[in-house]
Motif scaffolding. Structure first.
Motif, PDB file in Angstrom:
ATOM      1  N   UNK A   3      37.348 -28.256 -46.279  1.00  0.00           N
ATOM      2  CA  UNK A   3      36.336 -28.900 -47.094  1.00  0.00           C
ATOM      3  C   UNK A   3      36.939 -30.116 -47.794  1.00  0.00           C
ATOM      4  N   UNK A   4      36.140 -31.122 -48.012  1.00  0.00           N
ATOM      5  CA  UNK A   4      36.635 -32.320 -48.700  1.00  0.00           C
ATOM      6  C   UNK A   4      36.107 -32.416 -50.125  1.00  0.00           C
ATOM      7  N   UNK A   5      35.116 -31.570 -50.463  1.00  0.00           N
ATOM      8  CA  UNK A   5      34.584 -31.559 -51.821  1.00  0.00           C
ATOM      9  C   UNK A   5      33.667 -30.359 -51.972  1.00  0.00           C
ATOM     10  N   UNK A   6      33.407 -30.013 -53.219  1.00  0.00           N
ATOM     11  CA  UNK A   6      32.399 -29.002 -53.535  1.00  0.00           C
ATOM     12  C   UNK A   6      31.670 -29.429 -54.795  1.00  0.00           C
ATOM     13  N   UNK A   7      30.358 -29.290 -54.784  1.00  0.00           N
ATOM     14  CA  UNK A   7      29.522 -29.581 -55.951  1.00  0.00           C
ATOM     15  C   UNK A   7      28.907 -28.289 -56.439  1.00  0.00           C
ATOM     16  N   UNK A   8      29.077 -27.993 -57.720  1.00  0.00           N
ATOM     17  CA  UNK A   8      28.478 -26.803 -58.328  1.00  0.00           C
ATOM     18  C   UNK A   8      27.094 -27.206 -58.847  1.00  0.00           C
ATOM     19  N   UNK A  37      20.342 -17.340 -59.759  1.00  0.00           N
ATOM     20  CA  UNK A  37      21.204 -17.765 -58.659  1.00  0.00           C
ATOM     21  C   UNK A  37      22.251 -18.757 -59.152  1.00  0.00           C
ATOM     22  N   UNK A  38      23.339 -18.846 -58.399  1.00  0.00           N
ATOM     23  CA  UNK A  38      24.312 -19.914 -58.572  1.00  0.00           C
ATOM     24  C   UNK A  38      24.381 -20.654 -57.242  1.00  0.00           C
ATOM     25  N   UNK A  39      23.996 -21.933 -57.253  1.00  0.00           N
ATOM     26  CA  UNK A  39      23.938 -22.739 -56.034  1.00  0.00           C
ATOM     27  C   UNK A  39      25.091 -23.745 -56.052  1.00  0.00           C
ATOM     28  N   UNK A  40      25.804 -23.823 -54.957  1.00  0.00           N
ATOM     29  CA  UNK A  40      26.835 -24.845 -54.791  1.00  0.00           C
ATOM     30  C   UNK A  40      26.822 -25.313 -53.352  1.00  0.00           C
ATOM     31  N   UNK A  41      27.529 -26.391 -53.109  1.00  0.00           N
ATOM     32  CA  UNK A  41      27.626 -26.861 -51.730  1.00  0.00           C
ATOM     33  C   UNK A  41      29.011 -27.451 -51.480  1.00  0.00           C
ATOM     34  N   UNK A  42      29.423 -27.409 -50.239  1.00  0.00           N
ATOM     35  CA  UNK A  42      30.670 -28.026 -49.818  1.00  0.00           C
ATOM     36  C   UNK A  42      30.354 -29.087 -48.777  1.00  0.00           C
ATOM     37  N   UNK A  43      31.284 -30.028 -48.602  1.00  0.00           N
ATOM     38  CA  UNK A  43      31.128 -31.022 -47.550  1.00  0.00           C
ATOM     39  C   UNK A  43      32.328 -30.944 -46.613  1.00  0.00           C
TER      40      UNK A  43
END
Length: 491
Positions: free
Chosen positions: A344-349, A364-370
């Protein structure tokens, strides 16, 4: 389709906008304000390009771009003009981290795209040797940059590779998904390029940039999101275009452009549309194909533009599971230097970063990775489940998060971001010079003046204003933005 014969005198000229991303929509919106008739055609069944919302565990979230720079006015002004002003929302937190050397470390402050003004701010992120290398910078002779230079090459020459590898790379990668050692400093970080052209110390130059920024300090947030997602902006603009009398055709690929004695023929898969002018708001490869017959030189230049692809992995957890592990704090997320060899190059919470996400899904807890960047796109050929698994492994190592997600969504953006290598702006100038030789045809979008939403909108406004001026035979004053069907109160 009947053609207007009085287009210059009556202001009823017909312009076709090809491409339904935010640039094409903004161009159509701008053109309508000048009194022109507008048809927008989009090859796919969806408007918005890389601005898109989707569903995760029953909650709407952004699956593409999630914020827009608010210190430039174009995107915020457009959102307000189409009735989204009351839904603009800054990030709830801007506290980010860098996952490097095996730990999450606070993102240093006081830098310009990772280039510091004070080495003391980089303690913990850089090694003692890296800090010592920076301290030598003021004793170096000036570095010649010529007409352009790669960001990474210049900064490494002045401050050492460690600054580039640990800070500049992840920050630039978050914007361009590119390689700092290839990216044009003139195009990607023009403030630094001006400092470099002046010669002298880079550290001193960064300090001057910071002092100038402080002197003209703007109030308000640096970035803005939209309650419900940035992905709601395209449809709001589309609604305004329709309300202003514009026609929008989706699922309508354009197959060719032909000049006629008094305008253009646009050939789609079902019909030929006649027009007095064209705004071409498509990716470079599509614009290249469409211009091959009428502007071979521009077509060749556009064909040379490279793109990076990436994937976003959106994960939803039970908030109670996340809280129980104590894995995540109040940060907005973290960046990952490529030199550390992670996937992964980043994660946004997202739940921390956007209050509207937290409010819409309180359990819920939503996050994403790129995943993916220029030259490192093999990961994108993996199955969705593999991308989810590798994201979870990296998240666990970075944060200690051991919870299992209740829902996941993988969004691939193939050819998502044009690359700006050294000399990019010179290429753009050549493209525009060639295109300007064609009557009432202009180009706009992420290829030309910046990949951010405000930059794309600005390029759309430039194209629309030049087309309007061409058709009117004179320079047209900046028009009033067309109002949308939504009011500022959201009604």
């Amino acid at each position: 389709m009947q053609r207007s014969t009085n287009r210059v005198d009556t202001g009823t000229g017909h312009v076709v906008v090809i491409g339904g991303g935010i640039a094409g929509l903004a161009a159509a919106h701008r053109l309508l304000a000048t009194g022109l008739r507008v048809t927008l055609v989009e090859a796919t069944d969806r408007l918005g390009g890389k601005l898109m919302t989707g569903d995760i565990a029953g909650t709407q979230v952004d699956l593409g771009a999630e914020s827009m720079l608010a210190r430039r006015p174009e995107a915020v002004d457009l959102a307000r003009a189409v009735g989204l002003g009351d839904r603009l929302q800054p990030p709830a937190t801007a506290t980010a981290a860098v996952w490097t050397r095996g730990e999450l470390r606070p993102m240093p402050k006081g830098h310009v795209m990772g280039v510091p003004g004070d080495p003391a701010a980089l303690g913990g992120v850089l090694s003692p040797e890296g800090l010592a290398r920076i301290a030598q910078e003021r004793d170096l002779t000036p570095t010649a940059v010529g007409d352009d230079v790669a960001v990474g090459a210049y900064v490494a020459d002045r401050l050492g590779r460690e600054v580039v590898d640990r800070l500049v790379e992840p920050l630039l990668g978050g914007v361009y998904a590119g390689d700092a050692y290839r990216l044009s400093m003139r195009a990607a970080v023009p403030q630094l390029f001006e400092v470099a052209r002046e010669g002298g110390s880079l550290l001193d130059g960064v300090q001057r940039i910071q002092q100038q920024a402080a002197a003209r300090r703007q109030t308000g947030p640096v970035f803005q999101g939209i309650d419900g997602g940035i992905g709601t902006l395209p449809e709001a603009v589309a609604d305004a275009v329709r309300a202003g009398g514009g026609e929008i055709l989706t699922g309508t690929p354009v197959l060719g452009l032909t000049r006629t004695t008094d305008g253009w023929d646009i050939r789609t898969d079902t019909r030929v549309i006649t027009a007095d002018g064209i705004v071409l708001a498509t990716p470079a490869w599509s614009a290249s194909t469409l211009l091959a017959a009428e502007s071979p030189a521009a077509s060749v230049e556009l064909a040379g533009v490279e793109y990076a692809s990436m994937a976003l992995v959106t994960l939803a957890f039970r908030r109670s599971d996340v809280a129980a592990t104590g894995a995540l704090d109040g940060r907005s997320g973290f960046l990952v230097p490529p030199v550390d060899g992670r996937t992964i190059k980043a994660s946004t919470f997202s739940t921390h970063k956007w209050q509207w996400v937290a409010d819409a899904a309180p359990d819920l807890f939503v996050l994403r990775t790129s995943v993916g960047r220029y030259g490192e796109e093999d990961h994108l050929h993996r199955e969705d489940t593999e991308l989810v698994d590798v994201s979870l492994r990296d998240l666990a190592e970075a944060t200690g998060l051991a919870a299992k997600p209740v829902d996941t969504e993988v969004t691939r953006w193939i050819g998502g971001l044009p690359q700006y290598p050294v000399g990019h702006l010179t290429r753009v100038a050549r493209i525009r010079d060639e295109v300007a030789k064609l009557p009432a045809l202009r180009v706009c979008g992420a290829v030309y003046d910046g990949v951010g939403i405000p930059a794309c909108i600005a390029s759309a406004h430039r194209a629309a204003d030049e087309i309007a001026a061409d058709l009117a035979g004179e320079i047209i004053a900046t028009p009033t933005l067309v109002q949308g069907t939504r009011s500022e109160a959201g009604q």
